[in-house]
Scaffold this active site. Sequence first.
Site, PDB file in Angstrom:
ATOM      1  N   ARG A  16       0.603  -0.983   0.073  1.00 41.24           N
ATOM      2  CA  ARG A  16       0.026   0.074   0.055  1.00 41.24           C
ATOM      3  C   ARG A  16       0.886   1.458   0.003  1.00 41.24           C
ATOM      4  O   ARG A  16       2.178   1.397   0.189  1.00 41.24           O
ATOM      5  CB  ARG A  16      -1.059  -0.119   1.183  1.00 41.24           C
ATOM      6  CG  ARG A  16      -0.283   0.078   2.587  1.00 41.24           C
ATOM      7  CD  ARG A  16      -0.307   1.396   3.113  1.00 41.24           C
ATOM      8  NE  ARG A  16       0.678   1.764   4.320  1.00 41.24           N
ATOM      9  CZ  ARG A  16       1.917   2.002   4.164  1.00 41.24           C
ATOM     10  NH1 ARG A  16       2.696   2.249   3.183  1.00 41.24           N
ATOM     11  NH2 ARG A  16       2.668   2.093   5.524  1.00 41.24           N
ATOM     12  N   ASP A  51      -1.698   6.233  13.053  1.00 40.88           N
ATOM     13  CA  ASP A  51      -2.616   4.806  13.237  1.00 40.88           C
ATOM     14  C   ASP A  51      -2.784   4.645  14.590  1.00 40.88           C
ATOM     15  O   ASP A  51      -3.630   4.120  15.272  1.00 40.88           O
ATOM     16  CB  ASP A  51      -2.633   3.903  12.024  1.00 40.88           C
ATOM     17  CG  ASP A  51      -1.346   3.261  11.785  1.00 40.88           C
ATOM     18  OD1 ASP A  51      -0.242   4.121  12.709  1.00 40.88           O
ATOM     19  OD2 ASP A  51      -1.188   2.491  11.451  1.00 40.88           O
ATOM     20  N   GLY A  64      11.513  -3.036   2.765  1.00 41.55           N
ATOM     21  CA  GLY A  64      11.836  -1.825   3.430  1.00 41.55           C
ATOM     22  C   GLY A  64      11.973  -0.568   2.448  1.00 41.55           C
ATOM     23  O   GLY A  64      12.697   0.503   2.617  1.00 41.55           O
ATOM     24  N   ASP A  70      -1.716  -0.633   7.451  1.00 43.04           N
ATOM     25  CA  ASP A  70      -1.328  -1.479   6.390  1.00 43.04           C
ATOM     26  C   ASP A  70      -1.820  -2.717   6.233  1.00 43.04           C
ATOM     27  O   ASP A  70      -2.371  -3.097   5.078  1.00 43.04           O
ATOM     28  CB  ASP A  70       0.274  -1.901   6.754  1.00 43.04           C
ATOM     29  CG  ASP A  70       1.141  -0.453   6.815  1.00 43.04           C
ATOM     30  OD1 ASP A  70       0.627   0.527   6.776  1.00 43.04           O
ATOM     31  OD2 ASP A  70       2.125  -1.089   7.539  1.00 43.04           O
ATOM     32  N   SER A 114      14.925   1.266   4.822  1.00 47.23           N
ATOM     33  CA  SER A 114      14.650   1.214   6.160  1.00 47.23           C
ATOM     34  C   SER A 114      14.106  -0.095   6.983  1.00 47.23           C
ATOM     35  O   SER A 114      13.256  -0.489   6.547  1.00 47.23           O
ATOM     36  CB  SER A 114      13.580   2.453   6.251  1.00 47.23           C
ATOM     37  OG  SER A 114      12.633   2.087   7.299  1.00 47.23           O
ATOM     38  N   LYS A 130      12.675  -1.721   9.634  1.00 51.35           N
ATOM     39  CA  LYS A 130      11.867  -0.987  10.619  1.00 51.35           C
ATOM     40  C   LYS A 130      12.029  -2.111  11.724  1.00 51.35           C
ATOM     41  O   LYS A 130      12.264  -1.449  13.003  1.00 51.35           O
ATOM     42  CB  LYS A 130      10.296  -1.212  10.182  1.00 51.35           C
ATOM     43  CG  LYS A 130       9.745  -0.326  11.001  1.00 51.35           C
ATOM     44  CD  LYS A 130       8.261  -0.001  10.508  1.00 51.35           C
ATOM     45  CE  LYS A 130       7.709  -1.073  10.239  1.00 51.35           C
ATOM     46  NZ  LYS A 130       6.867  -1.529   9.260  1.00 51.35           N
ATOM     47  N   TYR A 172      10.881   3.362  15.406  1.00 57.73           N
ATOM     48  CA  TYR A 172       9.411   3.086  15.200  1.00 57.73           C
ATOM     49  C   TYR A 172       8.972   2.787  16.717  1.00 57.73           C
ATOM     50  O   TYR A 172       7.906   3.599  17.208  1.00 57.73           O
ATOM     51  CB  TYR A 172       8.925   1.824  14.658  1.00 57.73           C
ATOM     52  CG  TYR A 172       7.542   1.839  14.190  1.00 57.73           C
ATOM     53  CD1 TYR A 172       6.995   2.711  13.211  1.00 57.73           C
ATOM     54  CD2 TYR A 172       6.739   1.001  14.741  1.00 57.73           C
ATOM     55  CE1 TYR A 172       5.576   2.712  12.833  1.00 57.73           C
ATOM     56  CE2 TYR A 172       5.544   1.144  14.484  1.00 57.73           C
ATOM     57  CZ  TYR A 172       4.843   1.842  13.507  1.00 57.73           C
ATOM     58  OH  TYR A 172       3.483   1.926  13.401  1.00 57.73           O
TER      59      TYR A 172
END
Length: 572
Positions: free
Chosen positions: A55, A64, A169, A228, A271, A273, A281
């Site tokens: 997405r 979110d 990523g 997501d 990236s 996460k 994060y």
Amino acid sequence: MLLADQPIPVYTNLTDLYGSFGSSLNHAVRWNELTEEFKSRFGRPPTYIVRAPGRVNLIGEHIDYALFGVLPTAVERDILIACAPRPGDSPGSVVAENLNAKYSKQDFAPTTISDGKAEGWHLDIDKKELRWESYVKAGYYGVLSHYFPKSTDKPVPVDMLVTGSVPAGSGLSSSAAMVVASTLTFLAVNNKLEQVQGSEHKPLSKGNLVTMAMENEKRVGVNSGGMDQAASVMSNASSALYITFYPTLSASPLPLPQRALFIITNSLVVSDKAVTAKHRYNLRVVETLVGARVLARALGIKLHDVHGEGHGHGHGHGHNKTKWEKVTYREVLGRFVNEPQGCGPEGDMGPESLIIALKGILTKLNCLLPQRIRGAAARERESEELGVTMEEMIEMSGLSPKVFHEVYLSWVDVEATHFQLYKRAKHVFSESLRVLQFRKICLDAADNLPFRSISNKASTNNEPDRLGQLMNESQKSCSDVFECSCPELDLLTKLCREAGAYGSRLTGAGWGGCAVSLVAEDKAEAFIQKIKETYPPYKDLEGPKLEEVIFATRPSSGACGGFFKFWCRKVD
Ligand code: NG1
């Protein structure tokens, strides 16, 4: 029927899945290759192929998990998993292969563990190192714990073959697509796409799958919000989705501007996460949650802490233990304005009141600054000065250090000397406001009718310019206030604006990955050429290599299953 209540679609041909014969042809080759490869590796055809798209988030970053609404749309790039039960092998065992040779073949089986009271399933998931099979296992975990509560219930052994076109990523949520696809695979092969309720068979709903996939993704070590997974599961092929999480998960389609395209550009900074979660994060998740408690206290808002015996410091025992509310910014905002329940279409105060409430609360954030600089003009201060130390943060929360750790730190690993409660709150509330403003522009322009069917409406009131401006403000806030951009993304979004985009911003968690730009349809080609010339990492890229990193995207339909036997034909 509400989107969340709709059943997971199971298609028998690709034209229905992709919305048109033309797009289905582009994808048929990939589906067929996967099928042929499955047959040659496992000696029989797959029973199902499941699909979950990546997405792009158009606006609404890092809000979110504070339970504010976001505006993503699924992209055409996706994860496909071909699967079939394996006859005769030990129950629940899995052979997982990937068409991409860099991801090695995996062979594993769940074991059962007991904590003395109950038995549960165990799968080894490495949280320190990012491994592709972790996402497969994360999906499996949820299916095992929901559908096979007793170790005497046996899941079927499974062969699976994965292929993906969502770059890892890159902020396009390959991880959520993998977890959704894996969850769906294990549901499908175990015949769990329908639930038996009494004498009725009820199909598994999209909402059920989102909730499961969200839980499952936490197993990989990231405490994600639900954007997501919801986008991957609930999108449709003609619009973006306005997804809200409060009071419950809900999604509604949002028509998009006519004659303008969203173009994705990959910064080529990867990236990771899961690996950086401690100081990126997950730290942001903790900063926003603690900030919400501090703000609630400062505004005199009641927290729903449930005090057991020996309350006050959380020393209660057993079922009398005090339960401390992990309140979110969205809940604080609702209580701040005495939100009546159930009046808006999403079961909340409704977008108009939300806009007013957000503007109001944005003037009340000084209480999140460290005591030592309150009252001074925060804007000119360095980040460090605006942040609070762990000791200061604990004091502001009103909890004892022990309880604070239990509530806010025991479930997550974070690392920081200063916690930016003020800046994060400023971003969360202002970004949530931008989402609602963006949505309103789109809805007004469409006059509540599908945008694309209205002639020329989009250009009459400068909608793309106004949408672009909100995207630019979002990028600035992500970069300066939430600090989730990086120099390459700052440069890339600047170059995108200079190349003619109405607006450009990072998409997804940030710290690398992709930017999304709103570009006039007739300027798209010139835009792509300009970025190729000006963004240094693209200079030597041509043809498919360039198309990998810069591409226009159309909204795509959400996760689904496909029955092999009906649609599979050889495409020459
Ligand atoms: P990415 O890293 O793009 O998948 C993450 C979170 C989202 C949301 C965004 C920031 C996961 C799986 N996803 O997206 O829920 O918080 O960051 O808006 O952790």
